[in-house]
Design an enzyme around this catalytic site. Structure first.
Site, PDB file in Angstrom:
ATOM      1  N   HIS A  16      70.427  21.496  60.562  1.00  0.00           N
ATOM      2  CA  HIS A  16      71.475  21.133  59.962  1.00  0.00           C
ATOM      3  C   HIS A  16      71.858  22.310  59.012  1.00  0.00           C
ATOM      4  O   HIS A  16      71.352  22.421  57.853  1.00  0.00           O
ATOM      5  CB  HIS A  16      71.331  19.840  59.027  1.00  0.00           C
ATOM      6  CG  HIS A  16      72.697  19.380  58.167  1.00  0.00           C
ATOM      7  ND1 HIS A  16      72.946  18.047  58.300  1.00  0.00           N
ATOM      8  CD2 HIS A  16      73.458  19.983  57.684  1.00  0.00           C
ATOM      9  CE1 HIS A  16      74.004  17.833  57.804  1.00  0.00           C
ATOM     10  NE2 HIS A  16      74.437  19.168  57.085  1.00  0.00           N
ATOM     11  N   HIS A  18      75.425  24.695  57.120  1.00  0.00           N
ATOM     12  CA  HIS A  18      76.822  25.205  57.077  1.00  0.00           C
ATOM     13  C   HIS A  18      76.904  26.672  56.961  1.00  0.00           C
ATOM     14  O   HIS A  18      76.213  27.412  56.195  1.00  0.00           O
ATOM     15  CB  HIS A  18      77.078  24.537  55.947  1.00  0.00           C
ATOM     16  CG  HIS A  18      77.279  22.924  55.800  1.00  0.00           C
ATOM     17  ND1 HIS A  18      78.376  22.251  56.283  1.00  0.00           N
ATOM     18  CD2 HIS A  18      75.992  22.174  55.574  1.00  0.00           C
ATOM     19  CE1 HIS A  18      77.936  20.969  56.257  1.00  0.00           C
ATOM     20  NE2 HIS A  18      76.765  20.844  55.707  1.00  0.00           N
ATOM     21  N   LYS A 102      79.371  15.366  65.129  1.00  0.00           N
ATOM     22  CA  LYS A 102      79.052  14.964  63.426  1.00  0.00           C
ATOM     23  C   LYS A 102      80.109  14.007  63.366  1.00  0.00           C
ATOM     24  O   LYS A 102      81.296  14.300  63.253  1.00  0.00           O
ATOM     25  CB  LYS A 102      79.093  16.327  62.920  1.00  0.00           C
ATOM     26  CG  LYS A 102      78.950  16.078  61.538  1.00  0.00           C
ATOM     27  CD  LYS A 102      77.721  15.845  61.059  1.00  0.00           C
ATOM     28  CE  LYS A 102      77.157  15.526  59.498  1.00  0.00           C
ATOM     29  NZ  LYS A 102      77.075  16.430  58.652  1.00  0.00           N
ATOM     30  N   HIS A 139      76.758  11.907  58.698  1.00  0.00           N
ATOM     31  CA  HIS A 139      76.815  11.966  57.237  1.00  0.00           C
ATOM     32  C   HIS A 139      76.879  10.144  56.856  1.00  0.00           C
ATOM     33  O   HIS A 139      77.973   9.721  56.872  1.00  0.00           O
ATOM     34  CB  HIS A 139      77.990  12.524  56.771  1.00  0.00           C
ATOM     35  CG  HIS A 139      78.004  12.693  55.116  1.00  0.00           C
ATOM     36  ND1 HIS A 139      77.588  13.865  54.634  1.00  0.00           N
ATOM     37  CD2 HIS A 139      77.864  11.878  54.195  1.00  0.00           C
ATOM     38  CE1 HIS A 139      77.599  13.604  53.227  1.00  0.00           C
ATOM     39  NE2 HIS A 139      77.627  12.407  52.859  1.00  0.00           N
ATOM     40  N   HIS A 177      70.239  14.398  56.457  1.00  0.00           N
ATOM     41  CA  HIS A 177      69.901  14.607  54.985  1.00  0.00           C
ATOM     42  C   HIS A 177      69.564  13.192  54.210  1.00  0.00           C
ATOM     43  O   HIS A 177      70.250  12.949  53.187  1.00  0.00           O
ATOM     44  CB  HIS A 177      70.954  15.366  54.132  1.00  0.00           C
ATOM     45  CG  HIS A 177      72.560  15.243  54.471  1.00  0.00           C
ATOM     46  ND1 HIS A 177      72.824  14.071  54.309  1.00  0.00           N
ATOM     47  CD2 HIS A 177      73.576  15.992  54.648  1.00  0.00           C
ATOM     48  CE1 HIS A 177      74.247  14.061  54.841  1.00  0.00           C
ATOM     49  NE2 HIS A 177      74.485  15.545  55.008  1.00  0.00           N
ATOM     50  N   ASP A 250      70.708  21.729  55.363  1.00  0.00           N
ATOM     51  CA  ASP A 250      72.010  21.399  54.851  1.00  0.00           C
ATOM     52  C   ASP A 250      72.362  22.387  53.696  1.00  0.00           C
ATOM     53  O   ASP A 250      73.050  22.465  52.745  1.00  0.00           O
ATOM     54  CB  ASP A 250      71.978  20.008  54.142  1.00  0.00           C
ATOM     55  CG  ASP A 250      73.609  19.369  53.873  1.00  0.00           C
ATOM     56  OD1 ASP A 250      74.388  20.166  54.362  1.00  0.00           O
ATOM     57  OD2 ASP A 250      73.586  18.666  52.985  1.00  0.00           O
TER      58      ASP A 250
END
Ligand code: DOR
Ligand code: ZN
Length: 347
Positions: A16, A18, A102, A139, A177, A250
């Site tokens: 995970h 970004h 996602k 999420h 997460h 994350d």
């Protein structure tokens, strides 16, 4: 018990991550590439990655931004919206370029405005994903403004996730997460198709880090840090050897200006020291020998990808985290800025 001074594990992956885009991405991608062999790249760019074509273009920009000697593999994802079609899922599947999709409930977090407003209406898309054996990454927070921010994950389980798991028994789902004891229990008691990623910051910090003795925006992320009881439960799950809990940082960079402001962005940047942070958490739990499963095996197995061939080493050696990193037009404050780390990843 005496702890080892050096550990060697199979090369880990970040399930995970970004990376953003453009100059900002170029400034940070090497930090993840140094730590991990592969990473699941989140699609929540300012203009989200909603088609296979966009994901392939984004992957090319990531590869172009890597240091020349890097063999880091970005695993691409699609961002589900109200307009995603089963046909787009078939294209994603047959391209072989998409590792997962996602699901952001609309408004749940950074760049989630185009997210899904009504999960019930997503059924044809989830069916197509189930058929294509494409994992769904979730999420897991409700967005109802009436629901307390600390309860949003727990409420999502009952209201959304439980029904989804029941309706799509063949769909692999990653509860991203996880931050609460309720989420840990739900995953542990769930079927083999259900897994969870755990961040380093949720293993190391509770909500006091954001709010006690002053407000510290660099610890603000979503889902927000919870109370100590939840941290302890996460630590137990991550270090238990359970194969359906695995590493997902994350790591979510925002410029200093976007964090230190009246309405700051959610996100903790941990890519610079991810493995070191996890090692610290596992050591705290007295379970360092379980780090390899969590960081290098469980995720690959769940995604049905080969485990990595090479090894990495961590040495017990103190080093100081930089106060800031360059980040496009701005600067970036990393997790543990200016503090010293106990473990060091050896090149
Ligand atoms: O803290 C977060 N930051 N949580 C998310 O879900 C998104 C992420 C981001 O993209 O900044
Ligand atoms: Zn994220």
């Amino acid at each position: 018990m005496r702890m080892p001074d050096e550990i060697e594990i199979d090369r880990p992956d970040d399930w995970h991550l970004h990376l953003r885009d453009g100059a900002a991405m170029t400034d940070i991608v090497h930090l993840s590439a140094r730590q991990f062999a592969r990473a699941i790249i989140m699609p929540n760019l300012t203009s989200p990655v909603v088609t296979t074509e966009q994901a392939i273009e984004y992957r090319a920009r990531i590869l172009a931004a890597l240091p020349p000697d890097s063999d880091f593999t970005p695993l691409m994802t699609l961002y589900l919206t109200d307009r995603t079609t089963p046909e787009e899922i078939s294209r994603a599947h047959s391209s072989g370029a998409i590792a997962a999709c996602k699901l952001y409930p609309a408004g749940a977090t950074t760049n989630s405005d185009s997210g899904v407003t009504d999960i019930a209406r997503l059924s044809p898309v989830l069916e197509a994903m189930q058929r294509a054996d494409l994992p769904l990454l979730v999420h897991g927070e409700v967005t109802d403004p009436e629901v307390d921010i600390f309860d949003r994950e727990q409420r999502f389980i009952e209201a959304r996730l439980q029904p989804m798991v029941a309706e799509f028994p063949g769909l692999r789902i990653v509860f991203e997460h996880v931050t609460t004891a309720e989420a840990v229990d739900f995953v542990r008691e769930g079927p083999d198709t259900l897994a969870a990623t755990v961040t380093a910051h949720h293993l190391l910090f509770n909500r006091n880090a954001i709010l006690a003795g002053g407000i510290r925006p660099h610890y603000y992320c979503l889902p927000v840090l919870k109370r100590e009881r939840h941290r302890q439960t996460l630590l137990k799950a991550a270090t238990s050897g359970h194969p359906r809990f695995f590493l997902g940082t994350d790591s979510a960079p925002h410029s200093l200006g976007d964090k230190q402001t009246a309405c700051g962005c959610a996100g903790v940047f941990s890519a610079h020291a991810a493995l070191e942070c996890y090692a610290q958490a596992f050591e705290e739990a007295g379970e360092l020998d379980r780090l390899e499963g969590f960081a290098s095996h469980h995720g690959a197995d769940f995604y049905r990808l080969p485990r990595n061939a090479r090894k990495v080493r961590l040495r017990r050696e103190s080093w100081q985290v930089p106060a800031q990193y360059p980040f496009g037009d701005g600067r970036l404050v990393p997790l543990g800025a200016g503090e010293s780390m106990r473990w060091r990843l050896i090149d």
